[in-house]
Design a protein around this motif. Structure first.
Motif, PDB file in Angstrom:
ATOM      1  N   GLU A   1       0.830  -1.211   0.000  1.00 51.83           N
ATOM      2  CA  GLU A   1       0.000   0.000   0.000  1.00 51.83           C
ATOM      3  C   GLU A   1       0.862   1.258   0.000  1.00 51.83           C
ATOM      4  O   GLU A   1       0.503   2.263  -0.602  1.00 51.83           O
ATOM      5  CB  GLU A   1      -0.922   0.008   1.219  1.00 51.83           C
ATOM      6  CG  GLU A   1      -2.057  -0.981   1.150  1.00 51.83           C
ATOM      7  CD  GLU A   1      -2.868  -1.028   2.439  1.00 51.83           C
ATOM      8  OE1 GLU A   1      -2.611  -0.197   3.334  1.00 51.83           O
ATOM      9  OE2 GLU A   1      -3.741  -1.899   2.555  1.00 51.83           O
ATOM     10  N   GLN A   2       2.008   1.219   0.677  1.00 54.10           N
ATOM     11  CA  GLN A   2       2.876   2.389   0.723  1.00 54.10           C
ATOM     12  C   GLN A   2       3.794   2.474  -0.484  1.00 54.10           C
ATOM     13  O   GLN A   2       4.170   3.569  -0.907  1.00 54.10           O
ATOM     14  CB  GLN A   2       3.712   2.361   2.000  1.00 54.10           C
ATOM     15  CG  GLN A   2       2.893   2.553   3.254  1.00 54.10           C
ATOM     16  CD  GLN A   2       3.724   2.416   4.509  1.00 54.10           C
ATOM     17  OE1 GLN A   2       4.923   2.200   4.440  1.00 54.10           O
ATOM     18  NE2 GLN A   2       3.079   2.546   5.662  1.00 54.10           N
ATOM     19  N   ALA A   3       4.158   1.341  -1.055  1.00 54.24           N
ATOM     20  CA  ALA A   3       5.111   1.337  -2.164  1.00 54.24           C
ATOM     21  C   ALA A   3       4.475   1.794  -3.467  1.00 54.24           C
ATOM     22  O   ALA A   3       5.135   2.445  -4.280  1.00 54.24           O
ATOM     23  CB  ALA A   3       5.707  -0.054  -2.339  1.00 54.24           C
ATOM     24  N   VAL A   4       3.212   1.479  -3.679  1.00 52.46           N
ATOM     25  CA  VAL A   4       2.561   1.851  -4.941  1.00 52.46           C
ATOM     26  C   VAL A   4       2.528   3.367  -5.118  1.00 52.46           C
ATOM     27  O   VAL A   4       2.919   3.875  -6.185  1.00 52.46           O
ATOM     28  CB  VAL A   4       1.158   1.211  -5.039  1.00 52.46           C
ATOM     29  CG1 VAL A   4       0.387   1.771  -6.212  1.00 52.46           C
ATOM     30  CG2 VAL A   4       1.284  -0.302  -5.167  1.00 52.46           C
ATOM     31  N   PRO A   5       2.119   4.163  -4.116  1.00 55.98           N
ATOM     32  CA  PRO A   5       2.178   5.616  -4.319  1.00 55.98           C
ATOM     33  C   PRO A   5       3.613   6.145  -4.470  1.00 55.98           C
ATOM     34  O   PRO A   5       3.850   7.086  -5.238  1.00 55.98           O
ATOM     35  CB  PRO A   5       1.532   6.194  -3.050  1.00 55.98           C
ATOM     36  CG  PRO A   5       0.719   5.095  -2.486  1.00 55.98           C
ATOM     37  CD  PRO A   5       1.412   3.842  -2.878  1.00 55.98           C
ATOM     38  N   LEU A   6       4.561   5.529  -3.754  1.00 57.35           N
ATOM     39  CA  LEU A   6       5.947   5.958  -3.897  1.00 57.35           C
ATOM     40  C   LEU A   6       6.466   5.701  -5.317  1.00 57.35           C
ATOM     41  O   LEU A   6       7.167   6.537  -5.889  1.00 57.35           O
ATOM     42  CB  LEU A   6       6.831   5.237  -2.883  1.00 57.35           C
ATOM     43  CG  LEU A   6       6.690   5.692  -1.428  1.00 57.35           C
ATOM     44  CD1 LEU A   6       7.555   4.826  -0.533  1.00 57.35           C
ATOM     45  CD2 LEU A   6       7.071   7.140  -1.282  1.00 57.35           C
ATOM     46  N   LEU A   7       6.102   4.566  -5.872  1.00 54.33           N
ATOM     47  CA  LEU A   7       6.514   4.275  -7.248  1.00 54.33           C
ATOM     48  C   LEU A   7       5.857   5.227  -8.237  1.00 54.33           C
ATOM     49  O   LEU A   7       6.468   5.641  -9.221  1.00 54.33           O
ATOM     50  CB  LEU A   7       6.181   2.823  -7.596  1.00 54.33           C
ATOM     51  CG  LEU A   7       7.039   1.765  -6.901  1.00 54.33           C
ATOM     52  CD1 LEU A   7       6.532   0.368  -7.234  1.00 54.33           C
ATOM     53  CD2 LEU A   7       8.491   1.913  -7.284  1.00 54.33           C
TER      54      LEU A   7
ATOM     55  N   ALA B   1       6.574   9.926 -11.791  1.00 54.47           N
ATOM     56  CA  ALA B   1       6.285  11.319 -12.153  1.00 54.47           C
ATOM     57  C   ALA B   1       7.553  12.167 -12.088  1.00 54.47           C
ATOM     58  O   ALA B   1       7.784  13.026 -12.952  1.00 54.47           O
ATOM     59  CB  ALA B   1       5.214  11.885 -11.227  1.00 54.47           C
ATOM     60  N   THR B   2       8.387  11.923 -11.092  1.00 53.05           N
ATOM     61  CA  THR B   2       9.639  12.674 -10.963  1.00 53.05           C
ATOM     62  C   THR B   2      10.562  12.386 -12.134  1.00 53.05           C
ATOM     63  O   THR B   2      11.195  13.303 -12.678  1.00 53.05           O
ATOM     64  CB  THR B   2      10.334  12.316  -9.639  1.00 53.05           C
ATOM     65  OG1 THR B   2       9.442  12.591  -8.564  1.00 53.05           O
ATOM     66  CG2 THR B   2      11.611  13.093  -9.451  1.00 53.05           C
ATOM     67  N   VAL B   3      10.649  11.133 -12.539  1.00 50.74           N
ATOM     68  CA  VAL B   3      11.503  10.771 -13.675  1.00 50.74           C
ATOM     69  C   VAL B   3      10.984  11.423 -14.953  1.00 50.74           C
ATOM     70  O   VAL B   3      11.757  11.926 -15.775  1.00 50.74           O
ATOM     71  CB  VAL B   3      11.593   9.236 -13.815  1.00 50.74           C
ATOM     72  CG1 VAL B   3      12.205   8.837 -15.139  1.00 50.74           C
ATOM     73  CG2 VAL B   3      12.392   8.652 -12.677  1.00 50.74           C
ATOM     74  N   ARG B   4       9.670  11.456 -15.138  1.00 50.62           N
ATOM     75  CA  ARG B   4       9.097  12.111 -16.317  1.00 50.62           C
ATOM     76  C   ARG B   4       9.424  13.600 -16.322  1.00 50.62           C
ATOM     77  O   ARG B   4       9.782  14.179 -17.351  1.00 50.62           O
ATOM     78  CB  ARG B   4       7.584  11.898 -16.367  1.00 50.62           C
ATOM     79  CG  ARG B   4       7.205  10.642 -17.121  1.00 50.62           C
ATOM     80  CD  ARG B   4       5.707  10.567 -17.388  1.00 50.62           C
ATOM     81  NE  ARG B   4       5.218   9.377 -16.700  1.00 50.62           N
ATOM     82  CZ  ARG B   4       4.461   9.360 -15.612  1.00 50.62           C
ATOM     83  NH1 ARG B   4       4.041  10.473 -15.083  1.00 50.62           N
ATOM     84  NH2 ARG B   4       4.099   8.233 -15.060  1.00 50.62           N
ATOM     85  N   SER B   5       9.300  14.235 -15.153  1.00 52.47           N
ATOM     86  CA  SER B   5       9.614  15.665 -15.045  1.00 52.47           C
ATOM     87  C   SER B   5      11.091  15.924 -15.327  1.00 52.47           C
ATOM     88  O   SER B   5      11.437  16.885 -16.024  1.00 52.47           O
ATOM     89  CB  SER B   5       9.250  16.167 -13.645  1.00 52.47           C
ATOM     90  OG  SER B   5       9.672  17.484 -13.457  1.00 52.47           O
ATOM     91  N   ALA B   6      11.962  15.075 -14.792  1.00 58.26           N
ATOM     92  CA  ALA B   6      13.401  15.230 -15.046  1.00 58.26           C
ATOM     93  C   ALA B   6      13.716  15.050 -16.523  1.00 58.26           C
ATOM     94  O   ALA B   6      14.556  15.773 -17.083  1.00 58.26           O
ATOM     95  CB  ALA B   6      14.192  14.228 -14.215  1.00 58.26           C
ATOM     96  N   ASN B   7      13.030  14.135 -17.165  1.00 57.65           N
ATOM     97  CA  ASN B   7      13.237  13.915 -18.594  1.00 57.65           C
ATOM     98  C   ASN B   7      12.822  15.151 -19.387  1.00 57.65           C
ATOM     99  O   ASN B   7      13.504  15.556 -20.334  1.00 57.65           O
ATOM    100  CB  ASN B   7      12.459  12.679 -19.045  1.00 57.65           C
ATOM    101  CG  ASN B   7      12.876  12.223 -20.422  1.00 57.65           C
ATOM    102  OD1 ASN B   7      13.928  12.587 -20.908  1.00 57.65           O
ATOM    103  ND2 ASN B   7      12.044  11.423 -21.053  1.00 57.65           N
TER     104      ASN B   7
END
Length: 143
Positions: free
Chosen positions: A45-51, A56-62
């Protein structure tokens, strides 16, 4: 009671103790498995939102890297243009400026020679100085 009956009772008691011990171990194992299942569910339950956040962070960095790449390409183009402009200006004005500077130097030198009354001395390679001038020189440190 005979010896066979006593042995049968002892075996039955031993089996009863063994079965109750195995049952206790199985109950504890079931509790451990339930706790592990609960822990895995909570981590999931905690890992799914973190992933999702990491994605989203990787997309923004790209996206930002794509912007930086376009900026770097523009800077490279500006640098090439500045280099071309510098070489053009250097070739267009460099030769005439050198000629003007040389002409100005020649004029100043000619004007300076005309103003001086003393003739220009000539240096001859291999000739020695007169003895009067040679003796007037002092050596350092031998005072």
């Amino acid at each position: 009671m005979s010896g066979g009956e006593v042995a049968g009772i002892l075996v039955a008691v031993f089996w009863a103790i063994l079965v109750s011990f195995i049952a206790l171990v199985l109950v504890r194992l079931a509790q451990t498995l339930k706790a592990a299942t609960r822990l895995v569910a909570e981590v999931t339950e905690q890992a799914v939102p973190l992933l999702a956040d990491a994605s989203a962070t990787v997309r923004s960095a790209n996206t930002q890297l794509a912007r930086v790449d376009s900026i770097a390409a523009d800077v490279q183009e500006v640098t090439a243009n500045a280099s071309a402009l510098s070489s053009t200006v250097s070739s267009a004005f460099g030769g005439p400026l050198v000629k003007v500077a040389a002409f100005g130097y020649g004029v100043r030198r000619a004007m300076g020679r005309r103003d001086r009354d003393v003739p220009q001395s000539t240096v001859f390679v291999g000739k020695s100085l007169p003895s009067a001038r040679r003796g007037s020189r002092r050596t350092r440190g031998k005072g």
